[in-house]
Design a protein around this motif. Structure first.
Motif, PDB file in Angstrom:
ATOM      1  N   VAL A  80       2.243  -2.161   0.626  1.00 15.34           N
ATOM      2  CA  VAL A  80       2.065  -2.135  -0.830  1.00 15.34           C
ATOM      3  C   VAL A  80       3.260  -2.766  -1.550  1.00 15.34           C
ATOM      4  O   VAL A  80       3.082  -3.558  -2.481  1.00 15.34           O
ATOM      5  CB  VAL A  80       1.850  -0.685  -1.325  1.00 15.34           C
ATOM      6  CG1 VAL A  80       1.858  -0.621  -2.855  1.00 15.34           C
ATOM      7  CG2 VAL A  80       0.536  -0.137  -0.790  1.00 15.34           C
ATOM      8  N   PHE A  83       2.354  -5.871  -3.586  1.00 17.68           N
ATOM      9  CA  PHE A  83       2.171  -5.429  -4.969  1.00 17.68           C
ATOM     10  C   PHE A  83       3.520  -5.072  -5.569  1.00 17.68           C
ATOM     11  O   PHE A  83       4.386  -5.924  -5.666  1.00 17.68           O
ATOM     12  CB  PHE A  83       1.183  -4.258  -5.022  1.00 17.68           C
ATOM     13  CG  PHE A  83      -0.181  -4.609  -4.484  1.00 17.68           C
ATOM     14  CD1 PHE A  83      -1.113  -5.264  -5.260  1.00 17.68           C
ATOM     15  CD2 PHE A  83      -0.522  -4.279  -3.173  1.00 17.68           C
ATOM     16  CE1 PHE A  83      -2.364  -5.600  -4.764  1.00 17.68           C
ATOM     17  CE2 PHE A  83      -1.768  -4.605  -2.656  1.00 17.68           C
ATOM     18  CZ  PHE A  83      -2.697  -5.269  -3.450  1.00 17.68           C
ATOM     19  N   SER A  84       3.682  -3.820  -5.995  1.00 18.10           N
ATOM     20  CA  SER A  84       4.940  -3.425  -6.630  1.00 18.10           C
ATOM     21  C   SER A  84       5.257  -1.971  -6.303  1.00 18.10           C
ATOM     22  O   SER A  84       4.395  -1.222  -5.826  1.00 18.10           O
ATOM     23  CB  SER A  84       4.863  -3.590  -8.149  1.00 18.10           C
ATOM     24  OG  SER A  84       3.900  -2.700  -8.699  1.00 18.10           O
ATOM     25  N   GLN A 135       5.804   0.305  -8.516  1.00 11.44           N
ATOM     26  CA  GLN A 135       5.050   1.133  -9.447  1.00 11.44           C
ATOM     27  C   GLN A 135       3.653   1.427  -8.902  1.00 11.44           C
ATOM     28  O   GLN A 135       3.137   2.543  -9.031  1.00 11.44           O
ATOM     29  CB  GLN A 135       4.951   0.435 -10.803  1.00 11.44           C
ATOM     30  CG  GLN A 135       4.293   1.295 -11.882  1.00 11.44           C
ATOM     31  CD  GLN A 135       4.264   0.593 -13.232  1.00 11.44           C
ATOM     32  OE1 GLN A 135       4.515  -0.608 -13.324  1.00 11.44           O
ATOM     33  NE2 GLN A 135       3.973   1.350 -14.271  1.00 11.44           N
ATOM     34  N   THR A 136       3.041   0.429  -8.276  1.00  7.46           N
ATOM     35  CA  THR A 136       1.725   0.634  -7.651  1.00  7.46           C
ATOM     36  C   THR A 136       1.804   1.675  -6.546  1.00  7.46           C
ATOM     37  O   THR A 136       0.927   2.537  -6.414  1.00  7.46           O
ATOM     38  CB  THR A 136       1.200  -0.686  -7.067  1.00  7.46           C
ATOM     39  OG1 THR A 136       1.151  -1.675  -8.095  1.00  7.46           O
ATOM     40  CG2 THR A 136      -0.192  -0.504  -6.474  1.00  7.46           C
ATOM     41  N   TRP A 178       1.873   5.248  -7.973  1.00  7.09           N
ATOM     42  CA  TRP A 178       0.551   5.729  -8.378  1.00  7.09           C
ATOM     43  C   TRP A 178      -0.299   6.098  -7.165  1.00  7.09           C
ATOM     44  O   TRP A 178      -1.014   7.119  -7.164  1.00  7.09           O
ATOM     45  CB  TRP A 178      -0.166   4.657  -9.209  1.00  7.09           C
ATOM     46  CG  TRP A 178       0.269   4.635 -10.641  1.00  7.09           C
ATOM     47  CD1 TRP A 178       1.063   3.718 -11.254  1.00  7.09           C
ATOM     48  CD2 TRP A 178      -0.064   5.610 -11.639  1.00  7.09           C
ATOM     49  NE1 TRP A 178       1.264   4.043 -12.574  1.00  7.09           N
ATOM     50  CE2 TRP A 178       0.575   5.202 -12.849  1.00  7.09           C
ATOM     51  CE3 TRP A 178      -0.826   6.772 -11.659  1.00  7.09           C
ATOM     52  CZ2 TRP A 178       0.472   5.918 -14.032  1.00  7.09           C
ATOM     53  CZ3 TRP A 178      -0.937   7.493 -12.844  1.00  7.09           C
ATOM     54  CH2 TRP A 178      -0.292   7.061 -14.004  1.00  7.09           C
TER      55      TRP A 178
END
Length: 296
Positions: free
Chosen positions: A63, A67-68, A70-71, A74
């Protein structure tokens, strides 16, 4: 600010959770007359923590790369909702008190038990120190590893560490009928020895050798939990274990702070060597304080 608030909620959640798990398992085993299987059941349940951490390490790597962060944060909240659903299906063991007593009285009784039970008091102190050292080292050793290997290899070393930890709980199920004190002393010594060898080598294979110390993790945690549960009083197990967990959290924070502070003066490797000798000292004290104990 959001990270601070989130961390506060996380710590509050751990405070409520602390002490209840082992107490529920032990009292449930006791009520169904399977108390001798407590250590084996605890080991099998705890193995899923290591398996989950292993899977999470791979998910986090994927991830954060695609992605990031922050992702990832979550996504990390999703298992909590599933956890609530599973907890709702659990059945609470029967109470040992005829009348409901207030939390203040439970706390007062628990403190009195700690004062009167010398064995429990000494064992709890050693448990707190041993867990605090292990948790602090786990968080601190990455700052040492990054001087030896690239950062992305640290995730691989962590994955290997969780894999050996997962295996260790299945190893623990093979020793449930052995002398628990000897098992605890031997496992603490074995883990410390592997960590010492890895620090002496001090090169790129050090993080991977150090991961092998987790082969003793399952026997250390299950044998120490079993010994501690045997000293707790009926009906106060969760409160007594929560007190141990509370002071364990404070001690972990204190040792972590001291390690971080001292790292600015000495090298991380020197500090990790110091923690090895501290763990060896705890193993020796375990051997001196307690008589041989088996599960009744």
């Amino acid at each position: 600010m959001l990270l601070l608030i989130g961390s506060s909620f996380w710590d509050v959640g751990l405070a409520f959770k602390s002490g209840t798990e082992c107490a529920m398992i032990y009292e449930t085993c006791q009520q169904i007359r399977k108390r001798k299987l407590f250590m084996e059941i605890l080991a099998k349940i705890s193995s899923f923590y290591q398996l989950g951490a292993l899977i999470a390490a791979f998910i986090a790597t994927f991830v954060t790369y695609y992605f990031s962060l922050q992702t990832l944060v979550w996504i990390a909240t999703l298992p909590s909702f599933f956890n609530i659903f599973v907890i709702a299906l659990m059945v609470n063991p029967r109470s040992y008190f005829k009348k409901r007593i207030s939390p203040q009285k439970q706390l007062k009784k628990s403190v009195y038990i700690f004062i009167k039970n010398r064995t429990l008091r000494h064992y709890a102190i050693l448990q707190i120190l041993n867990d605090a050292l292990a948790n602090s080292v786990f968080r601190f050793e990455a700052s040492y590893y990054e001087k030896l290997i690239p950062i992305y290899f640290i995730n691989i070393a962590r994955a290997l560490q969780h894999t050996t930890g997962w295996i260790s709980y299945y190893i623990a199920t093979l020793f449930t009928k052995n002398n628990l004190l000897k098992l605890l002393c031997f496992s603490t010594f074995g883990s410390s020895l592997i960590r010492f060898i890895s620090l002496i080598i001090n090169n790129s294979i050090t993080p991977f050798i150090a991961s092998m110390q987790n082969l003793f993790y399952g026997t250390v945690t299950t044998s120490s939990s079993t010994l501690l549960q045997k000293e707790y009083n009926k009906g106060l197990r969760a409160t007594l274990d929560s007190i141990v967990g509370f002071f364990g959290g404070i001690t972990t924070s204190l040792i972590g702070f001291l390690l971080g502070f001292a790292a600015d003066i000495f090298s991380p490797r020197i500090l990790l060597l110091v923690t090895v000798f501290c763990s060896l000292g705890i193993a020796l004290v375990y051997n001196r304080l307690f008589k041989p104990v088996r599960i009744n």
